[in-house]
Design a protein around this motif. Structure first.
Motif, PDB file in Angstrom:
ATOM      1  N   HIS A  39     -94.756  14.331  -0.868  1.00 31.34           N
ATOM      2  CA  HIS A  39     -95.454  14.231  -1.854  1.00 31.34           C
ATOM      3  C   HIS A  39     -96.698  13.888  -1.492  1.00 31.34           C
ATOM      4  CE1 HIS A  39     -96.246  13.476  -6.050  1.00 31.34           C
ATOM      5  NE2 HIS A  39     -95.868  14.630  -6.036  1.00 31.34           N
ATOM      6  N   ILE A  82     -98.676  15.865   0.477  1.00 30.66           N
ATOM      7  CA  ILE A  82     -99.557  17.325  -0.712  1.00 30.66           C
ATOM      8  C   ILE A  82    -100.782  16.665  -0.993  1.00 30.66           C
ATOM      9  CG2 ILE A  82     -99.136  18.926  -2.138  1.00 30.66           C
ATOM     10  CD1 ILE A  82     -96.704  19.701  -0.914  1.00 30.66           C
ATOM     11  N   VAL A 135    -103.295  21.657   2.792  1.00 31.36           N
ATOM     12  CA  VAL A 135    -101.762  21.517   2.060  1.00 31.36           C
ATOM     13  C   VAL A 135    -101.397  21.366   3.345  1.00 31.36           C
ATOM     14  CG1 VAL A 135     -99.942  22.305   1.070  1.00 31.36           C
ATOM     15  CG2 VAL A 135    -102.386  22.733   0.758  1.00 31.36           C
ATOM     16  N   HIS A 136    -100.996  21.948   4.243  1.00 28.94           N
ATOM     17  CA  HIS A 136    -100.695  22.463   5.395  1.00 28.94           C
ATOM     18  C   HIS A 136    -100.285  21.615   6.014  1.00 28.94           C
ATOM     19  CE1 HIS A 136     -99.294  24.380   9.619  1.00 28.94           C
ATOM     20  NE2 HIS A 136     -98.351  24.754   9.346  1.00 28.94           N
ATOM     21  N   ILE A 195     -98.443  17.964   4.713  1.00 27.53           N
ATOM     22  CA  ILE A 195     -97.126  18.489   5.185  1.00 27.53           C
ATOM     23  C   ILE A 195     -96.682  17.668   6.114  1.00 27.53           C
ATOM     24  CG2 ILE A 195     -95.556  19.375   4.460  1.00 27.53           C
ATOM     25  CD1 ILE A 195     -96.100  21.036   2.268  1.00 27.53           C
TER      26      ILE A 195
END
Lengths: 145, 145
Positions: A119, A122, B118-119, B122
């Motif tokens: 979380h 992201i 985003v990748h 994460i």
DNA sequence: AGAAATCCTAGCAATTTAGTGGGAATTATT
DNA sequence: AATAATTCCCACTAAATTGCTAGGATTTCT
């Protein structure tokens, strides 16, 4: 775990609005035409974005949508959260009815811990990414080709 | 965009294996019992983890599963990638058949750009999180209650 | 031989996704 | 005032995914 068309279409629609709606409202059909998205489907997505206060609308002929705020004040996270639901709900696998401050079966909490980390990753990524930046990017791509 | 039970169960099963399989193989049913997971379902998940080389198995009576590597050398990302599919596939919305080095419709690429960010977020989060750390966490929770 | 296990494949109900469809309400233009 | 353009609202549907369940075949310890 992937970005669905909701999120992808939504991002593209918002960039489109950023580019074209500065001086006049833009209709669903024109966005859908440019972005090659089903206009009926896009309508629903924009509806959510409106409800969330990210876009404003003008009804009637020559009406349409505009960004509700400066693109600098809208993040990719704002958009994705609206369309993809809670980007991630940190939940235990245990019964959600029971209100246990510290889970009975501690193993359950491993998930929570991992999820917390994901979380954070992201959120850090998408909340620091402004719509303004995306619009710039999109213009950049044009020039580059 | 959320972690499905596959990922959650898989993480818990791997932590369980880390705790209990050090000296002898552990059966699906014992993991399922401890973790309160459907054993038939868990079987399939562990099957994938095996195929991916994260766990090893011993067939026949008194058989079971063990971690294939040291928990320090297995990341949460390794586990999630196996069970949640590609954690994220960076795809354009355009036809995937066409092999265009630079997308025709540049707006499409905005998605790619966001997704890339985003990748990265994460990956940074889950790939730096080792199973060893999760096992420690899980023990920690026990002590804390 | 028998029991305990992995392994393999298929099916199935519930949910989510990605739309389609029919209109009602609002407003600019003519 | 009529018309056309548009938002807005609600319901339906086909396809995919998820979270299982089921029935074995195979391997190996005792």
């Amino acid at each position: 775990m992937k970005l669905s068309t909701k999120g992808r279409y939504g991002l593209r629609a918002m960039v489109d609005l950023g580019v074209y709606s500065e001086h006049e409202p833009v209709s669903i059909s024109s966005i859908a035409g440019r972005q090659q998205i089903s206009d009926r489907y896009l309508e629903q997505l924009i509806g959510k974005l409106k409800k969330a206060g990210l876009v404003s609308s003008i009804r009637g002929a020559q009406g349409g949508y505009q960004l509700a705020r400066d693109p600098k004040d809208i993040s990719a996270g704002d958009i994705l959260r609206v369309l993809e639901g809670d980007l991630m709900s940190v939940t235990c696998d245990g019964d959600s009815e029971k209100e246990i401050p510290c889970c009975e079966a501690s193993d359950y909490c491993v998930t929570r811990y991992v999820w917390q980390k994901v979380h954070e990753g992201i959120i850090a990524a998408v909340d620091n990414l402004t719509l303004a930046e995306l619009i710039e990017q999109s213009k950049g791509f044009h020039g580059g080709c």
